[in-house]
Design a protein around this motif. Structure first.
Motif, PDB file in Angstrom:
ATOM      1  N   GLN A   7       0.836  -1.209   0.000  1.00 12.99           N
ATOM      2  CA  GLN A   7       0.000   0.000   0.000  1.00 12.99           C
ATOM      3  C   GLN A   7       0.867   1.254   0.000  1.00 12.99           C
ATOM      4  OE1 GLN A   7      -2.892  -0.400  -0.814  1.00 12.99           O
ATOM      5  NE2 GLN A   7      -3.405  -2.481  -0.175  1.00 12.99           N
ATOM      6  N   ALA A   8       1.984   1.199   0.717  1.00 13.23           N
ATOM      7  CA  ALA A   8       2.892   2.362   0.752  1.00 13.23           C
ATOM      8  C   ALA A   8       3.449   2.624  -0.643  1.00 13.23           C
ATOM      9  CB  ALA A   8       4.025   2.119   1.751  1.00 13.23           C
ATOM     10  N   ALA A   9       3.771   1.557  -1.385  1.00 16.60           N
ATOM     11  CA  ALA A   9       4.307   1.708  -2.749  1.00 16.60           C
ATOM     12  C   ALA A   9       3.277   2.405  -3.643  1.00 16.60           C
ATOM     13  CB  ALA A   9       4.682   0.343  -3.315  1.00 16.60           C
ATOM     14  N   VAL A  10       2.014   2.017  -3.497  1.00 12.28           N
ATOM     15  CA  VAL A  10       0.932   2.622  -4.283  1.00 12.28           C
ATOM     16  C   VAL A  10       0.704   4.079  -3.841  1.00 12.28           C
ATOM     17  CG1 VAL A  10      -1.577   2.541  -4.594  1.00 12.28           C
ATOM     18  CG2 VAL A  10      -0.223   0.435  -4.798  1.00 12.28           C
ATOM     19  N   LEU A  11       0.726   4.296  -2.534  1.00  8.22           N
ATOM     20  CA  LEU A  11       0.468   5.645  -2.007  1.00  8.22           C
ATOM     21  C   LEU A  11       1.548   6.639  -2.431  1.00  8.22           C
ATOM     22  CD1 LEU A  11      -0.844   4.668   1.545  1.00  8.22           C
ATOM     23  CD2 LEU A  11      -2.148   5.910  -0.216  1.00  8.22           C
ATOM     24  N   LYS A  12       2.782   6.163  -2.539  1.00  8.39           N
ATOM     25  CA  LYS A  12       3.872   7.043  -2.993  1.00  8.39           C
ATOM     26  C   LYS A  12       3.578   7.582  -4.389  1.00  8.39           C
ATOM     27  CE  LYS A  12       8.074   5.460  -2.807  1.00  8.39           C
ATOM     28  NZ  LYS A  12       9.043   4.341  -2.705  1.00  8.39           N
ATOM     29  N   VAL A  13       3.066   6.728  -5.243  1.00 12.73           N
ATOM     30  CA  VAL A  13       2.695   7.164  -6.598  1.00 12.73           C
ATOM     31  C   VAL A  13       1.564   8.182  -6.522  1.00 12.73           C
ATOM     32  CG1 VAL A  13       1.648   6.437  -8.778  1.00 12.73           C
ATOM     33  CG2 VAL A  13       3.402   5.004  -7.688  1.00 12.73           C
ATOM     34  N   LYS A  14       0.532   7.854  -5.764  1.00 18.65           N
ATOM     35  CA  LYS A  14      -0.652   8.718  -5.768  1.00 18.65           C
ATOM     36  C   LYS A  14      -0.433  10.039  -5.028  1.00 18.65           C
ATOM     37  CE  LYS A  14      -4.748   6.889  -6.095  1.00 18.65           C
ATOM     38  NZ  LYS A  14      -5.973   6.148  -5.686  1.00 18.65           N
ATOM     39  N   LEU A  15       0.477  10.037  -4.052  1.00 23.23           N
ATOM     40  CA  LEU A  15       0.784  11.286  -3.334  1.00 23.23           C
ATOM     41  C   LEU A  15       1.322  12.351  -4.297  1.00 23.23           C
ATOM     42  CD1 LEU A  15       1.121  12.989  -0.780  1.00 23.23           C
ATOM     43  CD2 LEU A  15       3.311  11.830  -0.356  1.00 23.23           C
ATOM     44  N   LYS A  16       2.135  11.898  -5.276  1.00 27.03           N
ATOM     45  CA  LYS A  16       2.702  12.850  -6.248  1.00 27.03           C
ATOM     46  C   LYS A  16       1.608  13.578  -7.032  1.00 27.03           C
ATOM     47  CE  LYS A  16       5.628   9.808  -8.015  1.00 27.03           C
ATOM     48  NZ  LYS A  16       6.407   9.171  -9.046  1.00 27.03           N
ATOM     49  N   HIS A  17       0.450  12.945  -7.155  1.00 28.22           N
ATOM     50  CA  HIS A  17      -0.632  13.522  -7.956  1.00 28.22           C
ATOM     51  C   HIS A  17      -1.754  14.104  -7.098  1.00 28.22           C
ATOM     52  CE1 HIS A  17       1.262  11.690 -11.436  1.00 28.22           C
ATOM     53  NE2 HIS A  17       1.313  10.550 -10.778  1.00 28.22           N
ATOM     54  N   LEU A  18      -1.566  14.108  -5.785  1.00 25.57           N
ATOM     55  CA  LEU A  18      -2.662  14.533  -4.899  1.00 25.57           C
ATOM     56  C   LEU A  18      -3.086  15.981  -5.156  1.00 25.57           C
ATOM     57  CD1 LEU A  18      -4.622  14.102  -2.532  1.00 25.57           C
ATOM     58  CD2 LEU A  18      -2.735  14.599  -0.967  1.00 25.57           C
ATOM     59  N   ASP A  19      -2.129  16.884  -5.279  1.00 25.32           N
ATOM     60  CA  ASP A  19      -2.497  18.288  -5.483  1.00 25.32           C
ATOM     61  C   ASP A  19      -3.238  18.463  -6.810  1.00 25.32           C
ATOM     62  OD1 ASP A  19      -1.551  19.173  -3.070  1.00 25.32           O
ATOM     63  OD2 ASP A  19       0.400  19.806  -3.838  1.00 25.32           O
ATOM     64  N   TYR A  20      -2.779  17.749  -7.841  1.00 20.75           N
ATOM     65  CA  TYR A  20      -3.450  17.803  -9.140  1.00 20.75           C
ATOM     66  C   TYR A  20      -4.890  17.275  -9.006  1.00 20.75           C
ATOM     67  CZ  TYR A  20      -4.626  16.816 -13.991  1.00 20.75           C
ATOM     68  OH  TYR A  20      -5.273  16.769 -15.200  1.00 20.75           O
ATOM     69  N   ASP A  21      -5.029  16.126  -8.366  1.00 20.60           N
ATOM     70  CA  ASP A  21      -6.363  15.523  -8.208  1.00 20.60           C
ATOM     71  C   ASP A  21      -7.285  16.419  -7.383  1.00 20.60           C
ATOM     72  OD1 ASP A  21      -5.820  13.342  -9.770  1.00 20.60           O
ATOM     73  OD2 ASP A  21      -5.513  11.939  -8.114  1.00 20.60           O
ATOM     74  N   ASN A  22      -6.741  17.016  -6.318  1.00 16.64           N
ATOM     75  CA  ASN A  22      -7.561  17.939  -5.514  1.00 16.64           C
ATOM     76  C   ASN A  22      -7.963  19.154  -6.346  1.00 16.64           C
ATOM     77  OD1 ASN A  22      -7.675  16.418  -3.178  1.00 16.64           O
ATOM     78  ND2 ASN A  22      -5.942  17.444  -2.188  1.00 16.64           N
ATOM     79  N   GLY A  23      -7.077  19.591  -7.235  1.00 16.06           N
ATOM     80  CA  GLY A  23      -7.391  20.707  -8.136  1.00 16.06           C
ATOM     81  C   GLY A  23      -8.549  20.365  -9.057  1.00 16.06           C
ATOM     82  N   LYS A  24      -8.570  19.114  -9.528  1.00 13.80           N
ATOM     83  CA  LYS A  24      -9.676  18.666 -10.390  1.00 13.80           C
ATOM     84  C   LYS A  24     -11.000  18.688  -9.621  1.00 13.80           C
ATOM     85  CE  LYS A  24      -8.286  17.670 -14.455  1.00 13.80           C
ATOM     86  NZ  LYS A  24      -8.683  18.639 -15.490  1.00 13.80           N
ATOM     87  N   ARG A  25     -10.944  18.231  -8.379  1.00 10.82           N
ATOM     88  CA  ARG A  25     -12.149  18.276  -7.540  1.00 10.82           C
ATOM     89  C   ARG A  25     -12.618  19.724  -7.378  1.00 10.82           C
ATOM     90  NH1 ARG A  25     -13.144  13.745  -4.128  1.00 10.82           N
ATOM     91  NH2 ARG A  25     -11.566  12.146  -4.359  1.00 10.82           N
ATOM     92  N   ARG A  26     -11.640  20.621  -7.190  1.00 13.01           N
ATOM     93  CA  ARG A  26     -11.961  22.033  -6.972  1.00 13.01           C
ATOM     94  C   ARG A  26     -12.656  22.634  -8.198  1.00 13.01           C
ATOM     95  NH1 ARG A  26      -6.940  23.343  -5.137  1.00 13.01           N
ATOM     96  NH2 ARG A  26      -7.383  22.321  -3.152  1.00 13.01           N
ATOM     97  N   GLU A  27     -12.242  22.209  -9.394  1.00 10.83           N
ATOM     98  CA  GLU A  27     -12.878  22.702 -10.624  1.00 10.83           C
ATOM     99  C   GLU A  27     -14.355  22.302 -10.683  1.00 10.83           C
ATOM    100  OE1 GLU A  27     -10.773  21.384 -14.153  1.00 10.83           O
ATOM    101  OE2 GLU A  27      -8.893  22.255 -13.407  1.00 10.83           O
ATOM    102  N   ILE A  28     -14.627  21.051 -10.321  1.00 11.38           N
ATOM    103  CA  ILE A  28     -16.024  20.587 -10.317  1.00 11.38           C
ATOM    104  C   ILE A  28     -16.821  21.376  -9.274  1.00 11.38           C
ATOM    105  CG2 ILE A  28     -17.564  18.602  -9.914  1.00 11.38           C
ATOM    106  CD1 ILE A  28     -15.855  18.188 -12.421  1.00 11.38           C
ATOM    107  N   ALA A  29     -16.237  21.518  -8.085  1.00 13.41           N
ATOM    108  CA  ALA A  29     -16.924  22.232  -6.999  1.00 13.41           C
ATOM    109  C   ALA A  29     -17.211  23.680  -7.402  1.00 13.41           C
ATOM    110  CB  ALA A  29     -16.078  22.196  -5.723  1.00 13.41           C
ATOM    111  N   LYS A  30     -16.242  24.310  -8.040  1.00 13.71           N
ATOM    112  CA  LYS A  30     -16.426  25.698  -8.450  1.00 13.71           C
ATOM    113  C   LYS A  30     -17.561  25.804  -9.469  1.00 13.71           C
ATOM    114  CE  LYS A  30     -13.984  29.758 -10.337  1.00 13.71           C
ATOM    115  NZ  LYS A  30     -15.161  30.574 -10.037  1.00 13.71           N
ATOM    116  N   TYR A  31     -17.607  24.828 -10.381  1.00 11.24           N
ATOM    117  CA  TYR A  31     -18.688  24.846 -11.364  1.00 11.24           C
ATOM    118  C   TYR A  31     -20.049  24.749 -10.653  1.00 11.24           C
ATOM    119  CZ  TYR A  31     -21.567  24.359 -15.377  1.00 11.24           C
ATOM    120  OH  TYR A  31     -22.548  24.609 -16.302  1.00 11.24           O
ATOM    121  N   TYR A  32     -20.151  23.785  -9.745  1.00 12.96           N
ATOM    122  CA  TYR A  32     -21.413  23.641  -8.983  1.00 12.96           C
ATOM    123  C   TYR A  32     -21.752  24.947  -8.250  1.00 12.96           C
ATOM    124  CZ  TYR A  32     -21.521  18.413  -9.202  1.00 12.96           C
ATOM    125  OH  TYR A  32     -21.612  17.101  -9.570  1.00 12.96           O
TER     126      TYR A  32
END
Ligand SMILES: *Cc1c(COP(=O)(O)O)cnc(C)c1O
Length: 367
Positions: A234-259
């Motif tokens: 799980q740590a190996a997988v999380l290391k990959v996904k942590l690198k993209h967390l800010d990007y993914d949160n930004g995508k969520r923010r775009e949807i939220a802003k639209y709503y």
């Protein structure tokens, strides 16, 4: 059908990178508490801005072990919001301590700082704040109270990976913090996983032993510990996904802003973003309120839009806590009766957000 959350799509986006990490892990021949966990701990501590991070088996264990390491147990009281997910409260009960429920603010759904002080007694040991739905609690007044009464602040960050309160990220706003990496969270593993962040060296050393049979040194046991380790896989997988967390949160923010910018139906209450300009909401959930929630939810289902309720039953109405059945938490009850979570995720398309918005704007309330 617009799904509430497409977990497969969220993970497939990082398939190539994750497969490389999983292969590296498999070929390493080392499967428990090794390099992957150590590196993830360092990277996640750095991300949160804390000195230490410690991987554990899940979010509930993270919360439970923090209280245990602080010696909070039988006879002690811990303040906790009355509308949180049950796990926060279970962590208190698991230590034999008494959860004292504090009503949330109806605008932010986070603990209402003005209702904390009146519930403090000489048995109170800690305030457990929950950054619910992805938004940090209003920490300044809570810090003042914690100093005045010498209480620990324990953060439940299970829904708010990466959210900021002013310049600081959650996980670095109190004495210790618990994270869950359950697959559906903003930073999700491929199974159960969790972590604790802190700047407290004594706490860190104690927790490091507690998660591993109470052992600080192989076959020597300082404490009656547990087995609650973060898996190397799980740590190996999380290391990959942590690198993209800010990007993914930004995508969520775009949807939220639209709503937020486009949902105009007066019968719906939209979420409120607070804590000033520097703070960021990471939109684990986009929760609206309406007086006839069941009607709205079935209307959206007929439009092909999947919604969920976080959560339908308040903790004090749960069978597990039947001793609280007569307690009265009107704000919490109102929230639980009226809330509905709209689809939102890093892989949701803006065109789907448009469809959800159109359906909501065409909705006529049935009273
Ligand atoms: C998910 C969640 C937890 C529990 O995390 P697990 O990893 O599932 O044990 C605790 N608190 C909150 C607020 C959560 O959303």
């Amino acid at each position: 059908m617009i799904p509430f959350l497409d977990l497969k799509k969220m993970n497939m986006k990082y398939e190539t990178e994750m497969m490389q990490s999983i292969e590296r892990f498999l070929h390493s021949g080392w499967y428990i508490l090794g390099k992957e966990v150590e590196e993830f701990e360092q990277e996640f501590a750095q991300y949160c801005g804390t000195q230490y991070c410690l991987g554990v088996a899940n979010g509930l264990d993270a919360l439970t072990l923090i209280l245990r390491a602080y010696g909070i147990g039988v006879g002690d009281e811990v303040l906790v919001p009355s509308n949180t997910y049950i796990a926060t409260i279970l962590a208190i009960s698991a230590n034999g301590a008494i959860p004292i429920l504090i009503e949330p603010d109806l605008l932010t759904y986070n603990i209402d700082p003005e209702k904390i002080e009146e519930r403090i007694t000489d048995r109170t040991k800690a305030i457990m704040v929950v950054h619910l739905y992805g938004q940090a609690c209003d920490m300044s007044p809570i810090e003042v109270i914690s100093k005045k009464y010498n209480l620990k602040i324990v953060e439940d960050c299970a829904q708010a990976h990466g959210a900021k309160y002013g310049a600081n990220r959650v996980g670095n706003l109190g004495d210790a913090a618990a994270f869950s990496f359950y697959p559906g969270k903003n930073l999700g593993a491929l199974g159960d996983a969790g972590a604790i962040t802190t700047n407290d060296n004594d706490l860190y050393m104690k927790l490091k032993a507690l998660r591993n049979y109470g052992s600080h040194k192989k076959y020597e046991n300082l404490y009656k510990g547990v087995n609650s380790r973060l898996d190397e896989l799980q740590a190996a997988v999380l290391k990959v996904k942590l690198k993209h967390l800010d990007y993914d949160n930004g995508k969520r923010r775009e949807i939220a802003k639209y709503y937020l910018d486009h949902i105009t139906n007066d019968s719906l209450v939209l979420p409120c973003v607070g804590n000033g300009d520097d703070s960021t909401h990471v939109w684990h959930l986009f929760v609206i309120r309406t007086s006839n929630r069941e009607h709205l939810q079935s209307y959206l289902t007929t439009k092909g839009i999947q919604t969920l309720i976080h959560y339908p039953i308040p903790p004090h109405k749960q069978e597990a806590y039947k001793e609280w059945a007569e307690h009265c938490y009107p704000i919490s009850e109102q929230i639980h009766n009226e809330i509905l979570s709209l689809p939102i995720s890093p892989v949701m398309s803006l065109s789907d957000a448009v469809k959800v918005t159109e359906a909501l704007n065409e909705y006529e309330e049935k009273i």
